[in-house]
Write a protein that holds these residues in place. Structure first.
Motif, PDB file in Angstrom:
ATOM      1  N   GLU A 155      40.442  49.107  36.676  1.00 46.21           N
ATOM      2  CA  GLU A 155      40.601  47.810  36.045  1.00 46.21           C
ATOM      3  C   GLU A 155      40.775  46.812  37.184  1.00 46.21           C
ATOM      4  O   GLU A 155      41.526  47.066  38.121  1.00 46.21           O
ATOM      5  N   ARG A 184      37.782  45.425  32.656  1.00 52.39           N
ATOM      6  CA  ARG A 184      38.277  46.745  32.282  1.00 52.39           C
ATOM      7  C   ARG A 184      37.127  47.614  31.795  1.00 52.39           C
ATOM      8  O   ARG A 184      36.096  47.099  31.346  1.00 52.39           O
ATOM      9  N   TRP A 215      34.889  49.732  29.321  1.00 53.35           N
ATOM     10  CA  TRP A 215      34.577  49.520  27.904  1.00 53.35           C
ATOM     11  C   TRP A 215      35.240  50.562  27.027  1.00 53.35           C
ATOM     12  O   TRP A 215      35.468  51.697  27.455  1.00 53.35           O
ATOM     13  N   THR A 216      35.528  50.181  25.778  1.00 49.79           N
ATOM     14  CA  THR A 216      36.039  51.121  24.778  1.00 49.79           C
ATOM     15  C   THR A 216      35.199  50.980  23.510  1.00 49.79           C
ATOM     16  O   THR A 216      34.549  49.946  23.276  1.00 49.79           O
ATOM     17  N   ALA A 217      35.225  51.987  22.666  1.00 50.91           N
ATOM     18  CA  ALA A 217      34.488  51.953  21.402  1.00 50.91           C
ATOM     19  C   ALA A 217      34.924  50.783  20.535  1.00 50.91           C
ATOM     20  O   ALA A 217      34.132  50.245  19.754  1.00 50.91           O
ATOM     21  N   ASP A 237      35.267  47.850  21.326  1.00 48.67           N
ATOM     22  CA  ASP A 237      34.546  46.634  21.704  1.00 48.67           C
ATOM     23  C   ASP A 237      33.217  46.481  20.961  1.00 48.67           C
ATOM     24  O   ASP A 237      32.598  45.414  21.010  1.00 48.67           O
ATOM     25  N   ARG A 243      27.695  51.122  19.951  1.00 43.30           N
ATOM     26  CA  ARG A 243      28.620  52.201  20.355  1.00 43.30           C
ATOM     27  C   ARG A 243      27.922  53.170  21.309  1.00 43.30           C
ATOM     28  O   ARG A 243      28.517  53.665  22.263  1.00 43.30           O
ATOM     29  N   GLU A 255      29.063  54.085  25.127  1.00 48.96           N
ATOM     30  CA  GLU A 255      29.189  55.454  25.637  1.00 48.96           C
ATOM     31  C   GLU A 255      28.405  55.606  26.939  1.00 48.96           C
ATOM     32  O   GLU A 255      28.890  56.211  27.897  1.00 48.96           O
ATOM     33  N   THR A 291      30.133  53.785  29.848  1.00 51.54           N
ATOM     34  CA  THR A 291      31.303  54.476  30.401  1.00 51.54           C
ATOM     35  C   THR A 291      30.890  55.710  31.215  1.00 51.54           C
ATOM     36  O   THR A 291      31.546  56.038  32.192  1.00 51.54           O
ATOM     37  N   SER A 348      42.814  42.311  25.661  1.00 55.89           N
ATOM     38  CA  SER A 348      42.394  42.618  24.295  1.00 55.89           C
ATOM     39  C   SER A 348      41.273  41.713  23.789  1.00 55.89           C
ATOM     40  O   SER A 348      40.429  42.153  23.009  1.00 55.89           O
TER      41      SER A 348
END
Length: 195
Positions: free
Chosen positions: A21, A30, A32-34, A36, A64, A68, A71, A90
């Protein structure tokens, strides 16, 4: 046949550690996350994004899959993608990335986009500055390039504000929906004066 020089950055420079990060200029870059996916999908519905992006998003499920991939790509050391968020991490504001990384040569290309609500507030230049600082100071890249469609004046301003010197025009270099675009090439070297 051996090479006559060593690598600028050795294999494993990035992959041996988790994607970091990065904080700077009031932003957090940061991984990525699902979670997002809905905001990324919305970003790709924006007509301005359609002008300059060479892909579209048909569903949150498709996005999504992108996340994936974004990441996983860190471990390949060919690209690195970050979500640009507010200092709390956030509220998604955009994306910044290093693409076409050649570790042996110490070269990569900077790419970015911002969500419509974040435009005009300096998010893109601040994200590019934070990423550039990390790439040069923490990792040791020698040269970062930034390209954009010649007609994309907003991206040209980002390049100028972040110290990426204009180096020329790559003629008919990228195919968009409306045809081939000439691309501006900007670059910064590790030892260039900081903006």
């Amino acid at each position: 046949m051996p090479f006559t020089r060593g690598d600028v950055l050795t294999p494993g420079t990035l992959a041996r550690s988790p994607q970091p990060e990065i904080s700077g200029d009031g932003l957090v870059l940061r991984p990525w996350t699902a979670a997002d996916a809905p905001q990324v999908y919305e970003a790709f519905q924006d007509p301005v994004m359609h002008l300059w992006a060479i892909r579209s998003a048909d569903s949150e499920e498709e996005v999504r899959g992108w996340i994936e991939q974004w990441t996983r790509v860190w471990r390949t050391e060919r690209a690195a993608q970050w979500a640009v968020a507010d200092t709390g991490g956030s509220r998604l504001l955009g994306r910044v990335a290093l693409r076409d990384m050649l570790l042996g040569d110490g070269v990569a290309e900077v790419a970015y986009w911002t969500l419509p609500a974040a435009r005009g507030s300096g998010v893109a230049p601040r994200a590019v500055r934070a990423l550039t600082r990390w790439a040069f100071d923490d990792i040791g890249f020698h040269r970062l390039e930034l390209t954009h469609a010649e007609a994309n004046e907003a991206s040209c301003r980002v390049a100028e504000k972040t110290g990426f010197a204009f180096e020329g025009v790559k003629r008919s270099a990228l195919l968009h929906q409306d045809g081939w675009h000439d691309m501006h090439l900007h670059a910064r070297l590790q030892d260039d004066e900081r903006p």
